[in-house]
Design an enzyme around this catalytic site. Structure first.
Site, PDB file in Angstrom:
ATOM      1  N   LYS A  54       0.833  -1.210   0.000  1.00 32.32           N
ATOM      2  CA  LYS A  54       0.000   0.000   0.000  1.00 32.32           C
ATOM      3  C   LYS A  54       0.864   1.255   0.000  1.00 32.32           C
ATOM      4  O   LYS A  54       0.487   2.274  -0.581  1.00 32.32           O
ATOM      5  CB  LYS A  54      -0.910   0.010   1.225  1.00 32.32           C
ATOM      6  N   HIS A 102       0.357  -6.955  17.711  1.00 29.86           N
ATOM      7  CA  HIS A 102      -0.835  -7.809  17.700  1.00 29.86           C
ATOM      8  C   HIS A 102      -1.492  -7.826  19.063  1.00 29.86           C
ATOM      9  O   HIS A 102      -0.842  -7.867  20.098  1.00 29.86           O
ATOM     10  CB  HIS A 102      -0.554  -9.225  17.206  1.00 29.86           C
TER      11      HIS A 102
END
Ligand SMILES: CC(C)(COP(=O)(O)OP(=O)(O)OC[C@H]1O[C@@H](n2cnc3c(N)ncnc32)[C@H](O)[C@@H]1OP(=O)(O)O)[C@@H](O)C(=O)NCCC(=O)NCCS
Length: 120
Positions: A54, A102
């Site tokens: 991206k 995470h």
């Protein structure tokens, strides 16, 4: 040039359960697979590669595949990321930074590139 991606860890876990090492080999090199001890790490690497794609505004595809993005680790376990020479040249990338986290069943990664200045 910045990119971000978030991925469900269970999605990656199921993919590994179903397809084993082949699932990992689809998006990771042998060296990268050797760094993966938990599904959360694999999910973080997936997110990091998506975020890197991206950051150059292509997404993962023909122009930039998963294997055009390489992840390694420092001695302190910090992730490092680098595009293939082809990509670095095409997008004039000088340096790439990544950060991975995470929690709550998700992995998230952010990637930032610095680009070479054009000659005037
Ligand atoms: C290491 C630390 C940054 C991780 O943060 P956290 O909130 O526990 O966990 P997060 O999910 O946000 O981040 C984990 C990810 O951070 C990245 N990371 C690990 N160490 C890192 C470091 N030194 N610098 C930058 N990123 C790091 C990794 O990508 C890791 O995921 P992975 O190993 O699956 O690839 C944090 O625990 C910390 O600062 N610890 C202090 C040092 C420490 O205790 N080290 C342990 C060995 S003694």
């Amino acid at each position: 040039m910045i990119g971000i991606d978030m991925v469900s860890i269970i999605r990656i876990e199921k993919m590994i359960e179903r397809f084993g090492n082949k699932a990992l080999a689809r998006f990771l090199s042998k060296k990268e697979i050797a760094l993966v001890k938990r599904p959360s790490t694999a999910a973080g690497f997936w997110a990091a590669k998506e975020a890197a794609s991206k950051a150059i505004k292509t997404g993962i595809g023909k122009e930039c595949g998963f294997h055009d993005i390489k992840i390694s680790k420092t001695q302190k376990n910090a992730p490092l990321i680098k595009y293939s020479k082809k990509i670095r040249k095409k997008f004039m990338i000088k340096n790439t930074e990544v950060s991975i986290s995470h929690d709550g069943g998700f992995a998230i990664a952010i990637v930032q590139n610095s680009v070479k200045k054009k000659n005037k």
